[in-house]
Design an enzyme around this catalytic site. Structure first.
Site, PDB file in Angstrom:
ATOM      1  CG  HIS A  82      -2.084  -0.923   1.105  1.00 61.28           C
ATOM      2  ND1 HIS A  82      -3.006  -1.092   2.089  1.00 61.28           N
ATOM      3  CD2 HIS A  82      -2.478  -1.730   0.083  1.00 61.28           C
ATOM      4  CE1 HIS A  82      -3.926  -1.967   1.698  1.00 61.28           C
ATOM      5  NE2 HIS A  82      -3.623  -2.371   0.484  1.00 61.28           N
ATOM      6  CE1 TYR A 105      -7.032   0.297   4.226  1.00 67.74           C
ATOM      7  CE2 TYR A 105      -6.055   2.482   4.029  1.00 67.74           C
ATOM      8  CZ  TYR A 105      -5.922   1.106   4.074  1.00 67.74           C
ATOM      9  OH  TYR A 105      -4.692   0.539   3.958  1.00 67.74           O
ATOM     10  CD  GLU A 148      -1.509   1.198   4.473  1.00 68.50           C
ATOM     11  OE1 GLU A 148      -2.278   2.135   4.172  1.00 68.50           O
ATOM     12  OE2 GLU A 148      -1.833  -0.005   4.371  1.00 68.50           O
ATOM     13  CE1 TYR A 162       7.030  -3.449  -3.163  1.00 72.58           C
ATOM     14  CE2 TYR A 162       7.659  -5.434  -1.998  1.00 72.58           C
ATOM     15  CZ  TYR A 162       6.820  -4.361  -2.156  1.00 72.58           C
ATOM     16  OH  TYR A 162       5.751  -4.192  -1.293  1.00 72.58           O
ATOM     17  CE1 TYR A 216       8.825  -6.504 -13.361  1.00 78.22           C
ATOM     18  CE2 TYR A 216       8.131  -4.212 -13.350  1.00 78.22           C
ATOM     19  CZ  TYR A 216       8.038  -5.499 -13.864  1.00 78.22           C
ATOM     20  OH  TYR A 216       7.149  -5.779 -14.869  1.00 78.22           O
ATOM     21  N   GLY A 251      12.335 -15.689  -9.741  1.00 77.37           N
ATOM     22  CA  GLY A 251      12.410 -15.525  -8.282  1.00 77.37           C
ATOM     23  C   GLY A 251      13.831 -15.329  -7.790  1.00 77.37           C
ATOM     24  CB  ILE A 252      17.120 -15.645  -9.529  1.00 78.07           C
ATOM     25  CG1 ILE A 252      18.578 -15.778  -9.065  1.00 78.07           C
ATOM     26  CG2 ILE A 252      16.995 -14.665 -10.677  1.00 78.07           C
ATOM     27  CD1 ILE A 252      19.503 -16.356 -10.134  1.00 78.07           C
ATOM     28  N   PRO A 297      15.330 -11.150  -5.823  1.00 82.70           N
ATOM     29  CG  PRO A 297      13.492 -11.872  -4.557  1.00 82.70           C
ATOM     30  CD  PRO A 297      13.984 -11.733  -5.960  1.00 82.70           C
ATOM     31  CG  PHE A 318       7.706 -12.334  -8.024  1.00 76.17           C
ATOM     32  CD1 PHE A 318       8.204 -11.788  -6.860  1.00 76.17           C
ATOM     33  CD2 PHE A 318       8.608 -12.609  -9.052  1.00 76.17           C
ATOM     34  CE1 PHE A 318       9.565 -11.524  -6.695  1.00 76.17           C
ATOM     35  CE2 PHE A 318       9.959 -12.343  -8.907  1.00 76.17           C
ATOM     36  CZ  PHE A 318      10.435 -11.811  -7.733  1.00 76.17           C
ATOM     37  N   PRO A 367      -0.451 -11.106  -5.647  1.00 75.75           N
ATOM     38  CG  PRO A 367      -2.421 -10.133  -6.408  1.00 75.75           C
ATOM     39  CD  PRO A 367      -1.368 -11.132  -6.780  1.00 75.75           C
TER      40      PRO A 367
HETATM   41  C1  LIG Z   1       6.995  -8.046  -4.691  1.00 79.79           C
HETATM   42  C2  LIG Z   1       7.111  -8.391  -6.166  1.00 79.79           C
HETATM   43  C3  LIG Z   1       8.371  -8.432  -6.757  1.00 79.79           C
HETATM   44  C4  LIG Z   1       8.488  -8.763  -8.109  1.00 79.79           C
HETATM   45  N1  LIG Z   1       9.738  -8.816  -8.666  1.00 79.79           N
HETATM   46  C5  LIG Z   1       9.875  -9.149  -9.968  1.00 79.79           C
HETATM   47  C6  LIG Z   1      11.185  -9.217 -10.566  1.00 79.79           C
HETATM   48  O1  LIG Z   1      12.198  -8.986  -9.916  1.00 79.79           O
HETATM   49  N2  LIG Z   1      11.247  -9.514 -11.894  1.00 79.79           N
HETATM   50  C7  LIG Z   1      10.134  -9.793 -12.651  1.00 79.79           C
HETATM   51  O2  LIG Z   1      10.267 -10.048 -13.852  1.00 79.79           O
HETATM   52  N3  LIG Z   1       8.897  -9.752 -12.092  1.00 79.79           N
HETATM   53  C8  LIG Z   1       8.752  -9.423 -10.786  1.00 79.79           C
HETATM   54  N4  LIG Z   1       7.496  -9.351 -10.236  1.00 79.79           N
HETATM   55  C9  LIG Z   1       6.329  -9.576 -11.107  1.00 79.79           C
HETATM   56  C10 LIG Z   1       5.984  -8.261 -11.840  1.00 79.79           C
HETATM   57  O3  LIG Z   1       5.485  -7.314 -10.893  1.00 79.79           O
HETATM   58  C11 LIG Z   1       4.909  -8.435 -12.919  1.00 79.79           C
HETATM   59  O4  LIG Z   1       3.826  -9.113 -12.363  1.00 79.79           O
HETATM   60  C12 LIG Z   1       5.443  -9.190 -14.134  1.00 79.79           C
HETATM   61  O5  LIG Z   1       6.499  -8.451 -14.755  1.00 79.79           O
HETATM   62  C13 LIG Z   1       4.329  -9.426 -15.167  1.00 79.79           C
HETATM   63  O6  LIG Z   1       3.801  -8.186 -15.523  1.00 79.79           O
HETATM   64  P1  LIG Z   1       3.289  -7.927 -17.019  1.00 79.79           P
HETATM   65  O7  LIG Z   1       2.620  -6.616 -17.037  1.00 79.79           O
HETATM   66  O8  LIG Z   1       4.357  -8.197 -18.010  1.00 79.79           O
HETATM   67  O9  LIG Z   1       2.237  -9.085 -17.193  1.00 79.79           O
HETATM   68  P2  LIG Z   1       0.661  -8.957 -17.000  1.00 79.79           P
HETATM   69  O10 LIG Z   1       0.054  -8.264 -18.150  1.00 79.79           O
HETATM   70  O11 LIG Z   1       0.391  -8.448 -15.644  1.00 79.79           O
HETATM   71  O12 LIG Z   1       0.285 -10.516 -17.060  1.00 79.79           O
HETATM   72  C14 LIG Z   1       0.750 -11.399 -16.057  1.00 79.79           C
HETATM   73  C15 LIG Z   1       0.445 -12.844 -16.459  1.00 79.79           C
HETATM   74  O13 LIG Z   1      -0.958 -13.033 -16.522  1.00 79.79           O
HETATM   75  C16 LIG Z   1      -1.324 -13.558 -17.794  1.00 79.79           C
HETATM   76  N5  LIG Z   1      -2.643 -12.943 -18.127  1.00 79.79           N
HETATM   77  C17 LIG Z   1      -2.855 -11.694 -18.582  1.00 79.79           C
HETATM   78  N6  LIG Z   1      -4.191 -11.466 -18.740  1.00 79.79           N
HETATM   79  C18 LIG Z   1      -4.808 -12.615 -18.362  1.00 79.79           C
HETATM   80  C19 LIG Z   1      -6.153 -13.028 -18.280  1.00 79.79           C
HETATM   81  N7  LIG Z   1      -7.151 -12.193 -18.616  1.00 79.79           N
HETATM   82  N8  LIG Z   1      -6.393 -14.295 -17.849  1.00 79.79           N
HETATM   83  C20 LIG Z   1      -5.405 -15.137 -17.516  1.00 79.79           C
HETATM   84  N9  LIG Z   1      -4.104 -14.796 -17.560  1.00 79.79           N
HETATM   85  C21 LIG Z   1      -3.809 -13.559 -17.984  1.00 79.79           C
HETATM   86  C22 LIG Z   1      -0.224 -13.133 -18.746  1.00 79.79           C
HETATM   87  O14 LIG Z   1      -0.096 -14.044 -19.823  1.00 79.79           O
HETATM   88  C23 LIG Z   1       0.989 -13.193 -17.845  1.00 79.79           C
HETATM   89  O15 LIG Z   1       1.517 -14.507 -17.783  1.00 79.79           O
HETATM   90  C24 LIG Z   1       7.340  -9.050  -8.890  1.00 79.79           C
HETATM   91  C25 LIG Z   1       6.082  -8.978  -8.277  1.00 79.79           C
HETATM   92  C26 LIG Z   1       5.960  -8.666  -6.949  1.00 79.79           C
HETATM   93  C27 LIG Z   1       4.591  -8.613  -6.311  1.00 79.79           C
END
Ligand SMILES: Cc1cc2nc3c(=O)[nH]c(=O)nc-3n(C[C@H](O)[C@H](O)[C@H](O)COP(=O)(O)OP(=O)(O)OC[C@H]3O[C@@H](n4cnc5c(N)ncnc54)[C@H](O)[C@@H]3O)c2cc1C
Length: 365
Positions: A44, A54, A96, A149, A167, A236-237, A239, A356, A358
């Site tokens: 948040h 809220y 927060e 991140y 990220y 996941g590598i 962090p 990575f 919610p």
């Molecule tokens: C704390 C944290 C740390 C993170 N660190 C990293 C990191 O270091 N490096 C990294 O690469 N990522 C990391 N992530 C993940 C990152 O935040 C993104 O979620 C990731 O890059 C995917 O985002 P995107 O916009 O490319 O994909 P999105 O558009 O968000 O799609 C995500 C996935 O959902 C699928 N999808 C999309 N729409 C639909 C639908 N309607 N139905 C079903 N499936 C669907 C897509 O094919 C894809 O596989 C982290 C996440 C968190 C919470």
């Protein structure tokens, strides 16, 4: 404000529902769900949730409870859930407030989003690329704890809304830049290609500017002297690499076992860096599993074992379960590791992970 893909897939709603349900279950002892509250509060703070928002969520949430329960939702039940929501909302707002103050007041800290330019873009594997980020205002940047991140707000040409993504910082802290390493999410089965990762890989170039919120997150190294075991699957590598680099630089005598699972040499990010680090530091051991090696991949050279990380493997390479375990990867990977550690009898307080998505916590055995 939230990740719209997670909304479309229903996982954001599930996470909210779970948090409120857990609050109801533990209403007389919120301490029991403190880790969940802390983890969500960090997110948040990263995306800029404010107290005034809220009540809006509370109202729609109660409406959703009414919709789901139908006639069973007596006034008394709705009133009780309203109280639970108010209680948990206050806990979030309080936590927060402290996080906002901490972030703003730290040297190099900032409120909201700040502009960074891409100083360097480095390919780490067929699917992972690192982005080296420098502050556009050239002023100091906040330090962070290994495992935390950054949060990106991406205004992508042609997209109706801005997209928010977290990220992990993949380098050790203390540099004059931040580094994130992003996996390109390709289209698969019926799912479309990832929006932000493809934008970063294909459109964002050296010199371009992006907006980031200050470092956040509660997945950080402990302060004990126990050996550390870092277990990562795929992207996941990131962090865990930051943790490994930090331990090697700041606490080179602490025993570290670094275990990484990936598909094969094409997806094996940071391979050279890890080999060098292991050669330089006798307290670091590493082990690599390929689930699907290609013809050129050689055991003992490119990787150590074909297959997955399981309890047998952990017991054969980790000298003792008296260690602090950190892991990160896909949800199925993390569930498997979590189960393995629980079966081994590793105490809950020695198990730490980052998700990575919610989801805030993994289920107990
Ligand atoms: C704390 C944290 C740390 C993170 N660190 C990293 C990191 O270091 N490096 C990294 O690469 N990522 C990391 N992530 C993940 C990152 O935040 C993104 O979620 C990731 O890059 C995917 O985002 P995107 O916009 O490319 O994909 P999105 O558009 O968000 O799609 C995500 C996935 O959902 C699928 N999808 C999309 N729409 C639909 C639908 N309607 N139905 C079903 N499936 C669907 C897509 O094919 C894809 O596989 C982290 C996440 C968190 C919470």
């Amino acid at each position: 404000m939230f990740n719209q893909t997670n909304q479309k897939r229903g996982v954001q709603q599930e996470a909210l529902g779970y948090a409120v349900y857990a609050a109801g279950e533990h209403i007389t002892n919120l301490e029991a769900i403190k880790p969940v509250i802390e983890r969500i509060s960090q997110k948040h703070r990263a995306i800029g949730v404010i107290p005034e928002q809220y009540p809006v969520v509370g109202e729609t949430l109660l409406q959703a409870v009414k919709d789901v329960l139908g006639d069973t939702a007596s006034d008394e039940i709705i009133e009780a859930w309203g109280k639970v929501y108010g209680y948990i909302a206050d806990a979030f707002i309080d936590l927060e407030k402290g996080l906002y103050e901490e972030t703003k007041s730290q040297p190099g800290g900032w409120e909201g989003y700040r502009s960074f330019y891409i100083d360097k873009k480095v390919k780490e594997s067929d699917t992972v690329t690192s982005f080296y980020l420098k502050a556009k205002d050239q002023k100091a940047i906040a330090s962070y704890k290994a495992g935390q991140y950054l949060t990106l707000k991406a205004a992508i040409p042609g997209e109706k809304y801005t997209h928010i993504r977290h990220y992990s910082l993949s380098e050790s802290p203390g540099k004059d830049y931040y580094r994130i390493s992003v996996k390109r999410e390709n289209a698969h089965d019926d799912a479309p290609a990832g929006i932000v990762s493809n934008y970063l890989h294909k459109q964002v170039q050296t010199g371009d500017t992006l907006e980031f919120a200050a470092p956040a997150g509660d997945f950080v190294l402990d302060h004990t002297e126990l050996p550390v075991v870092l277990i990562s699957g795929g992207i996941g590598i990131t962090p865990l690499l930051s943790m490994l680099n930090t331990l090697a630089e700041k606490l080179p005598k602490r025993q570290v076992t670094f275990i990484h699972a990936t598909t094969n040499s094409k997806t094996h990010a940071f391979k050279e860096h890890l080999a060098q680090l292991k050669n330089k530091n006798k307290h670091v051991t590493s082990f690599v599993c390929y689930s699907s090696p290609n013809e050129k991949d050689r055991v003992g050279h490119d990787f150590d074992k074909e297959g997955y990380v399981d309890l047998d493997l952990l017991q054969s390479i980790v000298p003792s379960k008296e260690a602090i375990f950190y892991f990160c990867g896909s949800l199925p990977f993390m569930e498997a590791i979590h189960k393995a550690l629980q079966r081994w009898g590793v105490p809950r307080e020695h198990i730490h992970y980052e998700v990575f998505s919610p989801v805030a916590i993994l289920g107990e055995e």
